[in-house]
Design an enzyme around this catalytic site. Structure first.
Site, PDB file in Angstrom:
ATOM      1  N   HIS A 138      -6.098  -8.857   0.238  1.00  0.00           N
ATOM      2  CA  HIS A 138      -6.173  -7.612   1.002  1.00  0.00           C
ATOM      3  C   HIS A 138      -7.036  -7.868   2.234  1.00  0.00           C
ATOM      4  CE1 HIS A 138      -5.568  -3.248   1.099  1.00  0.00           C
ATOM      5  NE2 HIS A 138      -6.780  -3.165   1.601  1.00  0.00           N
TER       6      HIS A 138
ATOM      7  N   ASP B 283       0.796  -1.231   0.000  1.00  0.00           N
ATOM      8  CA  ASP B 283       0.000   0.000   0.000  1.00  0.00           C
ATOM      9  C   ASP B 283       0.832   1.287   0.000  1.00  0.00           C
ATOM     10  OD1 ASP B 283      -1.068  -2.362   1.344  1.00  0.00           O
ATOM     11  OD2 ASP B 283      -2.880  -1.224   1.742  1.00  0.00           O
TER      12      ASP B 283
ATOM     13  N   HIS C  76     -10.354   0.608   0.213  1.00  0.00           N
ATOM     14  CA  HIS C  76     -10.459   2.046  -0.061  1.00  0.00           C
ATOM     15  C   HIS C  76     -10.536   2.351  -1.565  1.00  0.00           C
ATOM     16  CE1 HIS C  76      -9.928   3.380   4.057  1.00  0.00           C
ATOM     17  NE2 HIS C  76      -8.938   2.532   4.200  1.00  0.00           N
TER      18      HIS C  76
ATOM     19  N   HIS D 242      -2.872  -4.573   3.294  1.00  0.00           N
ATOM     20  CA  HIS D 242      -3.894  -3.961   4.150  1.00  0.00           C
ATOM     21  C   HIS D 242      -3.429  -3.654   5.578  1.00  0.00           C
ATOM     22  CE1 HIS D 242      -7.860  -2.795   5.646  1.00  0.00           C
ATOM     23  NE2 HIS D 242      -7.787  -3.703   6.573  1.00  0.00           N
TER      24      HIS D 242
ATOM     25  N   HIS E  30      -0.403  -2.837   6.467  1.00  0.00           N
ATOM     26  CA  HIS E  30       0.650  -1.813   6.386  1.00  0.00           C
ATOM     27  C   HIS E  30       1.910  -2.183   7.162  1.00  0.00           C
ATOM     28  CE1 HIS E  30      -2.154   1.674   4.903  1.00  0.00           C
ATOM     29  NE2 HIS E  30      -2.472   0.516   4.363  1.00  0.00           N
TER      30      HIS E  30
ATOM     31  N   GLU F  56      -4.065   1.680  -2.885  1.00  0.00           N
ATOM     32  CA  GLU F  56      -5.340   2.067  -2.262  1.00  0.00           C
ATOM     33  C   GLU F  56      -5.248   3.260  -1.312  1.00  0.00           C
ATOM     34  OE1 GLU F  56      -7.497  -0.103   0.561  1.00  0.00           O
ATOM     35  OE2 GLU F  56      -5.834  -0.331   1.918  1.00  0.00           O
ATOM     36  N   ASN F  57      -4.031   3.611  -0.902  1.00  0.00           N
ATOM     37  CA  ASN F  57      -3.892   4.742   0.025  1.00  0.00           C
ATOM     38  C   ASN F  57      -3.039   5.863  -0.559  1.00  0.00           C
ATOM     39  OD1 ASN F  57      -3.480   1.985   1.981  1.00  0.00           O
ATOM     40  ND2 ASN F  57      -5.177   3.353   2.471  1.00  0.00           N
TER      41      ASN F  57
HETATM   42 FE   LIG Z   1      -4.075   0.096   2.948  1.00  0.00          FE
HETATM   43 FE   LIG Z   2      -7.025  -1.646   3.112  1.00  0.00          FE
END
Ligand SMILES: [Fe+2]
Ligand SMILES: [Fe+2]
Ligand SMILES: [Fe+2]
Ligand SMILES: [Fe+2]
Ligand SMILES: [Fe+2]
Ligand SMILES: [Fe+2]
Ligand SMILES: [Fe+2]
Ligand SMILES: [Fe+2]
Lengths: 271, 271, 271, 271
Positions: free
Chosen positions: B154, B8, B68, B179, B181, B39-40
């Protein structure tokens, strides 16, 4: 001080690895004290008095537990007789045992060991871990009566674990996570001197689903229906954890490195 | 094939690290294809069309998303125009975009990229990821029209991620999680040839709470009340992920190793 | 004493019903004291100081809050100046305000009002409500300095609410739930004399999704993606709650009956 | 058509009430068809083949189940032989049995019965109930081959239940919830003609914690540790549910009223 912390011992495979390999590992790493998370030592659920004694006789100086602390009912009486076992600070107001303890190394140096349960994504609700840890850390400032302090944050969410690390930063020697049964590679020393690793990983067979034999967890995920009980996987365990080196004067960390010994995972032994 | 997968990308710090360091990292690792979880990428919440283009121009061949996926509303239209972006297979029946895609390397070898969301501990409910992955993997058997297959799982729970690995074992080249991190150090080749790592970690600043500036998450954990928005931490990001080497003939993995480049975490670059 | 308790006031429709109909309802039911849950009075999220004053001026003697207690930031300062507002006992250690208060009726009889948050299925974790309630109830035994005691158990799970009822049975006049926004028809007097109803219901428009306009919640359930903010439904509200009659000498309940006034639900007014 | 729907039958007390009182209740209410939720009929966990037969012989025309559908293992084979039992549409792709069925009254009028599990706050994840219900309702439009349609929404969250009601509004005769074991008093006919009640309540002893004997649930809530198994409470059960009257031509509802018969709760029998 050199402190070796090993994550959740998982069933027979995990116990066997501790019995056979903790003593040589301890010698190799020149660890002054060894702390082991024992919450899954007995069939993957809790830890009997007998297994706790076995782990202590095999070279652990202190045991921590977790959400499974009292799954084996004889632990409820045994924990009050064995000061080297710590259950979570915030397990339940009526829980037996203690949420922190002090153990001494061969030279008389003192290590405070404490544990808190996270609240996020846990199977049961627990009281606020931050205020519980705050009280313990305030009572034992670094560089005071103790030489080092190890916090086992037994939690699911990485956000809560990292927040706990920063919350304790400069006040504990190390904050190391347990509960997910997977070691993380984010070992670091935080900005005010506390060693941190999100999860120590388990002492168990990594050809598994978090230490359990694969068949039944897979059945439940795929069909939504269970058939058998969960039983620990029986392949060779990896001893998985963290070596923290501390400054006896400040109580802060000077080094932190992951440890993985035996079994399927890539091996690493700090110098 | 040598496939680099990065976790991510977290806000500006993560984007900057991709822009400045992905090209040399790709060269150093001789990666044939690069897949990045985005996604981030935009303020920690979703990924705008512009940021997606930036990541693709900086050396990513394919982007995956996550829970996200559509936090930035312009992704809802953009994803249908950009075949190199994958959203989760099981996001929602009415979601735009695709749950799997095929990208080709310079020599024309094909990589299938797909992503599924876990169900355990996620903020919203999603449909069963196992049957969704089953359908995709059945349609693309290893050693057939594609040379390799990467599954981005994820998810929060290590149990669900490990179960996904075993479920895909022998049918995908690699199953790598995202997911949480936080990178895990459990990279291994499962018994039927699929590479596995529970989490790739994030491309973000690890002096943070999962990539977010520490102050507001700590306030919420400690007081139970928020005050400000979450904003990504701005320190130098670690590019964090996994290098998977596959056999073009069988589609299975011959090597898997973690990658950590820059920032605070210990550095590792596979040979 | 005759105590009227009304559940979560939901936005403008709920406030209007209180302003226009609480006074005649109070008169019709000959209520000595009125307690109103105000956690959703302002746009469905929290309660501003101004709206709290409006509800108090319209005939409420005491307001309770809930998990949304401080969603409107001016409540954080206002609650310390207004002793007739109660926030949950177990909201957070650092929360402003009080978890219980005592209000008096026209004849000087005293009612203790307290509130606890459940832990099961709640969006955030809270500390153990049982030990928190235990401390308050021990300090105020029935038949002592107070004539009656009302516990608002603000919780999602019916199991936790019923357990709270039995836990307080014989020690409180009434345990009535809030938070689900749907009234229950299980009003009863428990075996040791405490009145119980799992949920008081909301004071809001029941042509809605728990008081919110239907469109956006439906969109999110069906597509997994939101588009707009949630806004309270604007149709005529039902005032929904419970009338508890207590014995001033024992502090226990002699009658408990649901109240539903106006709006779409079937109407019921105790004799 | 007059349709009586009764909520979760809870253990022996619930079964006994069905055996002894369903026939006279059915006669009193002039019900044409009776549907009973049986997911807790056997010791509170699932329903054996024998108990399913007992409920059918005692006057139920159709049984629905829930998240506990297959807790009793013999149901997995029995459900394929007994077309009058419905399990949730979205239980698991590999589950035996059917998610909807059609039963006929004495005059040959047909009622479609279907059930979906909610996703919010449930102990396990399930697939999207909205698209599953949509498919069933599209295949059976009101005023077509069937005269009426009953949807059992087995869910925890009132928001998801109300959203299901509105989603089915005008397409089903009635949407009635189960699972919380507490009856709600929000029975109403929605704007396009569908009868709705958030929860039917249970057929069980209400001097309990959702039908279970109080002691063990209270111990677990208060101490965080269990000691014994959960067992259903044995006091007289209230038969709790809903009477829906439908127009055979349109398939929509003309009346909906709660039913509570026997036991501790206030009694109500529609005219
Ligand atoms: Fe994430
Ligand atoms: Fe996530
Ligand atoms: Fe564990
Ligand atoms: Fe654990
Ligand atoms: Fe509310
Ligand atoms: Fe609430
Ligand atoms: Fe049930
Ligand atoms: Fe259920």
């Amino acid at each position: 001080m050199r402190i070796l912390f090993l994550g959740d011992v998982m069933g027979r495979a995990g116990r066997r690895a501790i019995v056979e390999r903790l003593a040589p590992l301890r010698a190799r790493l020149k660890a002054d004290l060894v702390v082991v998370n024992a919450e899954n030592a007995s069939g993957g659920r809790g830890c009997t008095a007998g297994h706790a004694q076995l782990l202590l006789e095999s070279g652990a100086d202190c045991l921590t537990l977790g959400d499974h602390a009292f799954d084996q009912k004889d632990m409820m009486a045994f924990i009050d007789r064995e000061p080297r076992i710590v259950r979570p600070l915030n397990f339940a107001k009526e829980a037996p045992g203690r949420g922190s303890t002090i153990v001494s190394d061969a030279r008389g140096r003192k290590l405070l060991v404490t544990q808190a349960l996270g609240q996020v994504f846990m199977s049961r609700p627990y009281d606020d871990p931050f205020s519980a840890l705050d009280a313990v850390l305030r009572a034992h400032p670094p560089g005071g009566m103790i030489q080092a302090c190890l916090v086992d944050i037994h939690a699911e969410a990485t956000s809560e674990k990292m927040a706990t690390g920063h919350f304790c930063d400069g006040r504990a020697s190390a904050v190391v996570g347990t509960h997910t049964h997977v070691p993380t590679s984010d070992a670091q020393i935080l900005s005010r001197g506390t060693a941190y690793q999100s999860d120590a990983g388990m002492c168990g067979d990594y050809d598994s689903v978090i230490g359990m034999d694969k068949a039944e967890p897979l059945r439940r995920f795929i069909t939504g229906m269970g058939r058998d009980r969960f039983t620990p996987a029986e392949g060779e365990a990896t001893l998985s954890g963290t070596l923290v080196v501390t400054d006896d004067r400040t109580g802060l960390a000077t080094a932190v490195e992951p440890v993985r010994d035996g079994g399927r995972l890539s091996q690493t032994h700090p110098a």
